[in-house]
Design a protein around this motif. Structure first.
Motif, PDB file in Angstrom:
ATOM      1  N   ALA A 150       0.825  -1.205   0.000  1.00 58.00           N
ATOM      2  CA  ALA A 150       0.000   0.000   0.000  1.00 58.00           C
ATOM      3  C   ALA A 150       0.861   1.258   0.000  1.00 58.00           C
ATOM      4  O   ALA A 150       0.526   2.258  -0.661  1.00 58.00           O
ATOM      5  N   ILE A 151       1.969   1.223   0.726  1.00 61.05           N
ATOM      6  CA  ILE A 151       2.880   2.374   0.740  1.00 61.05           C
ATOM      7  C   ILE A 151       3.458   2.604  -0.655  1.00 61.05           C
ATOM      8  O   ILE A 151       3.548   3.746  -1.130  1.00 61.05           O
ATOM      9  N   THR A 152       3.847   1.521  -1.319  1.00 58.85           N
ATOM     10  CA  THR A 152       4.398   1.640  -2.674  1.00 58.85           C
ATOM     11  C   THR A 152       3.378   2.258  -3.624  1.00 58.85           C
ATOM     12  O   THR A 152       3.706   3.148  -4.423  1.00 58.85           O
ATOM     13  N   GLU A 153       2.131   1.799  -3.552  1.00 55.05           N
ATOM     14  CA  GLU A 153       1.092   2.353  -4.434  1.00 55.05           C
ATOM     15  C   GLU A 153       0.857   3.831  -4.145  1.00 55.05           C
ATOM     16  O   GLU A 153       0.654   4.633  -5.067  1.00 55.05           O
ATOM     17  N   ALA A 154       0.884   4.204  -2.866  1.00 62.82           N
ATOM     18  CA  ALA A 154       0.686   5.617  -2.521  1.00 62.82           C
ATOM     19  C   ALA A 154       1.818   6.476  -3.074  1.00 62.82           C
ATOM     20  O   ALA A 154       1.581   7.576  -3.603  1.00 62.82           O
ATOM     21  N   MET A 155       3.058   5.985  -2.964  1.00 61.48           N
ATOM     22  CA  MET A 155       4.187   6.745  -3.503  1.00 61.48           C
ATOM     23  C   MET A 155       4.117   6.821  -5.020  1.00 61.48           C
ATOM     24  O   MET A 155       4.514   7.829  -5.627  1.00 61.48           O
ATOM     25  N   ALA A 156       3.618   5.760  -5.665  1.00 62.03           N
ATOM     26  CA  ALA A 156       3.468   5.790  -7.122  1.00 62.03           C
ATOM     27  C   ALA A 156       2.472   6.865  -7.536  1.00 62.03           C
ATOM     28  O   ALA A 156       2.650   7.534  -8.563  1.00 62.03           O
ATOM     29  N   GLU A 157       1.422   7.049  -6.740  1.00 61.88           N
ATOM     30  CA  GLU A 157       0.479   8.137  -7.022  1.00 61.88           C
ATOM     31  C   GLU A 157       1.158   9.495  -6.886  1.00 61.88           C
ATOM     32  O   GLU A 157       0.871  10.426  -7.643  1.00 61.88           O
ATOM     33  N   ASP A 158       2.071   9.618  -5.928  1.00 58.15           N
ATOM     34  CA  ASP A 158       2.843  10.860  -5.800  1.00 58.15           C
ATOM     35  C   ASP A 158       3.683  11.103  -7.053  1.00 58.15           C
ATOM     36  O   ASP A 158       3.828  12.250  -7.499  1.00 58.15           O
ATOM     37  N   VAL A 159       4.256  10.029  -7.592  1.00 58.99           N
ATOM     38  CA  VAL A 159       5.061  10.142  -8.814  1.00 58.99           C
ATOM     39  C   VAL A 159       4.197  10.666  -9.952  1.00 58.99           C
ATOM     40  O   VAL A 159       4.565  11.626 -10.658  1.00 58.99           O
TER      41      VAL A 159
END
Length: 413
Positions: A150-159
């Protein structure tokens, strides 16, 4: 025109790097060969946010774990993601383990692990974990559990929000360095079924950062990097603790690691969603992505066996290897290791095997298993060659370290 950067690998470290670049207003593209992010090490680990107990002072692991823990904690708070400080108890079962426990305590204090406590006597241990067995322990109350996927997906949204691009189903099959930059070739597959005859696309980037995990040495070869360190895959298998028996474990119960061996040993971990799993072990995987004994790559296994360091590694750790393989194949042997810490545990309490993970362990020509994070540079290509645990904990700090030392302040070779 802004210099474009490619990130190869859509695990948490690669996405953290992409996010750090995007937040600085830099143009970034992530290439991930699977059809989703966090498909391998990131999405298959125990979900622990480590506090830094084990790592030798002065190593990158020690430095970046401390900073990474705070960054992950704060990021979860910012995004409303689950973050539970369940605490970790590292337990000495008998007197033979006390010297190693004392060494862990010294390292933890040197690394600034917050609110670390030494506990002596079973009564003190059971104030933290009522069902544990042992004579002494160190307690890290700020060791936490999260959902790294979930953290990875959230950071991908930031990207994406910062103007970056995240491409799944894009497997890097070629890289060529030229005066104009780095030409990256990707085989594109919209669905796994299409991978028999994928199309390819080429793009040119000013710089490339490789965070390819289990494939990192293979991607490094594409730009002529040293074949060493090679990746040696180790599978870690977990058993789920029966839901009716999860009250046996409040937080995390870890063994005192044997300094002769490179892995921690079987332990109990309460996850962020209140499940409890037991493990992992560490068995040689028969393929880089060998998540079971049935997944075998003769080519990859043969490449490991013919590596110059194979004989030295086998000579040093063959007993451990046999013991781990036996525990993988024979449930009572695995159970016996776990029961040392919780005598009330019954074999039927280990209800089912859960999804295994494969650790990308970097391996030198002399048979040495690399312990610390390792980064190489080949012209405009930065290669993360070794990122073992606590890489997920340290991911945001690793990103800042790589940017500071290899990207933003890079000087011509």
């Amino acid at each position: 025109m802004r210099e474009r950067t490619a990130i190869i690998g859509g695990g948490i470290v690669g996405i953290a790097l992409a996010r750090a670049l995007a937040l600085r207003g830099l143009e970034v593209t992530v290439f991930e060969k699977e059809d989703r992010l966090a498909a391998h090490q990131t999405g298959r680990n125990s979900g622990v946010v480590h506090a830094g107990l084990y790592y030798q002072r002065g190593t990158l692991k020690a430095q970046l774990c401390a900073a990474g823990r705070v960054s992950i904690r704060d990021y979860c708070a910012e995004k409303g993601l689950p973050y539970r400080e369940v605490g970790k108890l590292v337990v000495a079962v008998d007197a033979s383990e006390l010297p190693a426990l004392a060494d862990i305590e010294r390292r933890a204090h040197a690394n600034g692990v917050p609110h670390l406590a030494r506990l002596d006597g079973l009564d003190r241990l059971r104030e933290i974990e009522p069902h544990v067995a042992g004579i002494a322990a160190v307690h890290s109350p700020h060791t936490a559990a999260v959902d790294y996927g979930a953290i990875t997906e959230a950071m991908a949204e930031d990207v994406r929000g910062g103007g970056g691009t995240v491409l799944t189903g894009h497997e890097i099959v070629g890289m060529q360095i030229s005066p104009d930059g780095v030409r990256v070739r990707a085989a594109v597959s919209a669905r796994p079924a299409d991978r028999g005859s994928p199309q390819t696309v080429d793009q040119v980037f000013g710089r490339v950062i490789v965070c390819a995990g289990l494939q990192s040495d293979l991607v490094a070869r594409l730009v002529g990097a040293d074949p060493s360190p090679k990746i040696l895959p180790f599978r870690g298998e977990y058993w789920a603790l029966d839901a009716a028996r999860t009250d046996l474990v409040r937080g995390m119960i870890y063994p005192v690691p044997d300094p002769r061996f490179p892995f921690l040993g079987v332990h109990f971990t309460r996850g962020v969603y209140d499940n409890v799993h037991v493990g992992p072990n560490a068995v040689p995987a028969l393929a880089r992505e060998g998540y079971s004994w049935l997944t075998v790559s003769a080519k990859e296994t043969w490449e490991s066996l013919r590596w110059p360091g194979a004989a030295a590694l086998a000579k040093q750790h063959w007993r451990m290897g046999i013991d781990e393989i036996a525990g993988s194949l024979v449930k009572p042997l695995y159970y016996r290791k776990a029961r040392r810490f919780i005598p009330e545990l019954r074999m039927r309490d280990l209800s089912s095997k859960t999804a295994a993970g494969v650790r990308a362990q970097a391996w030198g020509r002399d048979g040495t298993l690399l312990d610390d994070f390792a980064v190489d540079q080949v012209g405009p290509v930065t290669l993360l060659r070794n990122a073992p645990s606590p890489a997920a904990t340290s991911s945001m700090a690793i990103a800042e370290h790589v940017l500071e030392h290899y990207i933003l302040a890079r000087t011509p070779e």
